[in-house]
Design a protein around this motif. Structure first.
Motif, mmCIF file in Angstrom:
data_model
loop_
_atom_site.group_PDB
_atom_site.id
_atom_site.type_symbol
_atom_site.label_atom_id
_atom_site.label_comp_id
_atom_site.label_asym_id
_atom_site.label_seq_id
_atom_site.Cartn_x
_atom_site.Cartn_y
_atom_site.Cartn_z
ATOM 1 N N VAL A 208 0.845 -1.198 0.000
ATOM 2 C CA VAL A 208 0.000 0.000 0.000
ATOM 3 C C VAL A 208 0.876 1.242 0.000
ATOM 4 O O VAL A 208 0.625 2.215 -0.710
ATOM 5 N N MET A 209 1.933 1.205 0.798
ATOM 6 C CA MET A 209 2.915 2.291 0.852
ATOM 7 C C MET A 209 4.152 1.758 1.555
ATOM 8 O O MET A 209 4.150 0.639 2.077
ATOM 9 N N HIS A 210 5.177 2.549 1.559
ATOM 10 C CA HIS A 210 6.421 2.142 2.215
ATOM 11 C C HIS A 210 6.846 3.234 3.192
ATOM 12 O O HIS A 210 6.791 4.432 2.889
ATOM 13 N N ALA A 226 3.346 4.987 13.040
ATOM 14 C CA ALA A 226 3.333 5.039 11.582
ATOM 15 C C ALA A 226 2.160 4.253 11.009
ATOM 16 O O ALA A 226 1.451 4.713 10.112
ATOM 17 N N LEU A 227 1.925 3.071 11.553
ATOM 18 C CA LEU A 227 0.859 2.213 11.041
ATOM 19 C C LEU A 227 -0.518 2.775 11.358
ATOM 20 O O LEU A 227 -1.450 2.674 10.565
ATOM 21 N N GLY A 228 -0.640 3.385 12.526
ATOM 22 C CA GLY A 228 -1.935 3.936 12.921
ATOM 23 C C GLY A 228 -2.371 5.102 12.062
ATOM 24 O O GLY A 228 -3.550 5.444 12.017
ATOM 25 N N VAL A 245 5.754 -4.695 7.510
ATOM 26 C CA VAL A 245 6.765 -5.745 7.362
ATOM 27 C C VAL A 245 7.968 -5.390 8.216
ATOM 28 O O VAL A 245 8.590 -4.340 8.015
ATOM 29 N N LEU A 246 8.301 -6.259 9.162
ATOM 30 C CA LEU A 246 9.472 -6.057 10.015
ATOM 31 C C LEU A 246 10.664 -6.881 9.533
ATOM 32 O O LEU A 246 11.796 -6.428 9.597
ATOM 33 N N ILE A 296 3.916 -1.316 4.057
ATOM 34 C CA ILE A 296 2.577 -1.432 4.629
ATOM 35 C C ILE A 296 1.765 -2.315 3.689
ATOM 36 O O ILE A 296 1.582 -1.984 2.511
ATOM 37 N N VAL A 297 1.304 -3.450 4.202
ATOM 38 C CA VAL A 297 0.592 -4.419 3.372
ATOM 39 C C VAL A 297 -0.744 -4.768 4.013
ATOM 40 O O VAL A 297 -0.965 -4.534 5.214
#
Length: 466
Positions: A208-210, A226-228, A245-246, A296-297
């Motif tokens: 979706v984005m990086h 960041a994810l929120g 993705v970690l 972000i997936v």
């Protein structure tokens, strides 16, 4: 400016206007006299109580009981009934949420008047006045889950029949044939089919984005923040989650609990979990867009919570209609992948070519002309000007019965049959049965080179089934 209850009933039921004028008041008075002559006081009061506006979108005391106390009228206690009786004077000024003290005072005044008129005892009034005024929020039920496609199609049909104003403000009561369980099941079936097709006809299209500077050693607070902040992509399903993705080599992904589709800024983040992508998903991603730390997936947590599946929104669309062939009632209707993403209904609005599924209607015309299924037509090359049709398999069977030709969907026999019975007769059948609105009188149409909708074709096949 004052009005008797009968005058208010006359205005609500007969005049339908709030204009401030002497002309309106004169009409009210005249109509009130006529109403008093044909209806009893009790009946006039009943009409009044069922029609007046009592605030918060509630018209009538039964609706107000649900709106303010979330219970039917016959289950109200003295204090709750007295509060409803306090509202007609001014629903806005006695709103229990905005003006709780004024609402409480007015309610208690009504209770004291009930004692004076002998409706309740002084002891009952005292007990009711001591009762706090705590309205219970009533949430009007929305559409059944997954029914948005069906409901929107009903709305369109109503507007087409009765117009925008009558549909939206006319108080219509609409009964439909929707089967909610079937609707949810078929929505899931369609989505599974679209995902399977999308996955088998193309690779993973990337994240979706990086987010840069995110890795296995990143502090949780950083990636949670960041994810929120990532908005849900249009078309993302509620059971999916946005993950970060970690560790791209091991497929380790961290996601936030709670649906990103429904989460808003006030709800915040309730927690997070870690999952591992299966090997097939890692291979699928590596073929086109290898995973990177910070991607972000979209993922779907699997049973047990230790693994997640890599997801993407399909680029292909589809539709499903289920109809009762005996009654013609539509039981379920799914118009696409996601109603949130696109309200275009592919079951009713998208014109598509039915292809070989049109052929049975050619053979139906032949049956109506007393042509037997055992009659033989030649399955051999044929030419019509610059058009050189052929079978899908590029082979020829020679003399073939209509029974076998229909069963095996042989193009050349179907074309010869359509020429024999008359393409105009085929077009008339297709139009009469509702499969198409209009059909060109050309032989390629016999092979399904026409335009129709999923709903129209379902109805046509339901006719055959019936």
């Amino acid at each position: 400016g004052a009005s008797t209850i009968t005058q208010q009933v006359a205005r609500i039921m007969l005049l339908g206007t709030q204009s401030l004028s002497m002309k309106r008041k004169a009409k009210e008075a005249f109509l009130a006299l006529r109403v008093e002559g044909v209806l009893s006081k009790e009946k006039i009061l009943e009409i009044y109580l069922n029609e007046i506006y009592l605030g918060s979108g509630a018209y009538g005391i039964a609706a107000a009981a649900q709106t303010y106390f979330n219970k039917p009228l016959d289950q109200l206690d003295d204090a709750e009934a007295a509060f409803l009786a306090a509202l007609p004077k001014s629903p806005t000024n006695y709103n229990p949420v905005r003006y709780p003290e004024a609402a409480l005072g007015r309610r208690n005044w009504v209770l004291s008047r009930m004692v004076e008129t002998g409706a309740i005892t002084a002891e009952a009034a005292k007990a009711a006045q001591a009762e706090p005024l705590i309205p219970h929020t009533f949430v009007r039920p929305g559409p059944a889950p997954g029914s948005e496609w069906f409901a929107e199609e009903v709305r369109r049909e109503l507007i087409g029949r009765y117009g925008q104003e009558t549909t939206m403000q006319g108080g219509l009561e609409v009964h439909t044939s929707l089967d909610p369980a079937l609707q949810l099941y078929e929505q899931n079936v369609l989505r599974q089919g679209l995902m399977a097709y999308d996955r088998s006809h193309g690779g993973w299209r990337g994240p979706v984005m990086h987010i840069a500077d995110i890795g296995a050693d990143t502090q949780e607070a950083e990636w949670v923040k960041a994810l929120g902040s990532v908005a849900a992509p249009p078309g993302m399903l509620e059971q999916w989650r946005s993950g970060i993705v970690l560790d791209p080599l091991k497929g380790r992904i961290r996601w936030l609990e709670g649906s990103v589709v429904r989460r808003n800024a006030e709800e915040g983040v309730r927690g997070s979990q870690t999952g591992i992508l299966p090997a097939r998903d890692l291979i699928w991603a590596r073929r086109s867009h290898p995973l990177r730390a910070g991607d972000i997936v979209m993922v779907e947590p699997q049973a047990g919570g230790k693994s997640v599946a890599l997801m993407q929104i399909p680029q292909v669309e589809g539709a499903i209609v289920t109809m009762n062939s005996r009654t013609g009632r539509v039981m379920s209707l799914v118009g696409g992948w996601s109603f949130r993403m696109s309200q275009f209904n592919r079951a009713t609005q998208a014109l598509r070519q039915p292809g070989s599924s049109f052929k049975p209607f050619v053979y139906l015309v032949a049956m109506q002309q007393n042509i037997s299924p055992s009659q033989v037509f030649d399955d051999a090359p044929v030419t019509y000007g610059a058009w050189h049709p052929s079978n899908y398999e590029k082979d020829f069977w020679g003399p073939t019965s209509l029974h076998d030709a229909l069963r095996e969907s042989r193009n050349l026999v179907t074309i010869r049959l359509a020429a024999h019975i008359g393409i105009k007769n085929v077009a008339a059948m297709a139009e009469d049965i509702g499969l198409v609105q209009s059909m060109p009188h050309v032989l390629p149409a016999a092979l399904g080179a026409v335009e129709t909708t999923v709903l129209r074709e379902a109805a046509a096949y339901a006719t055959l089934a019936a």
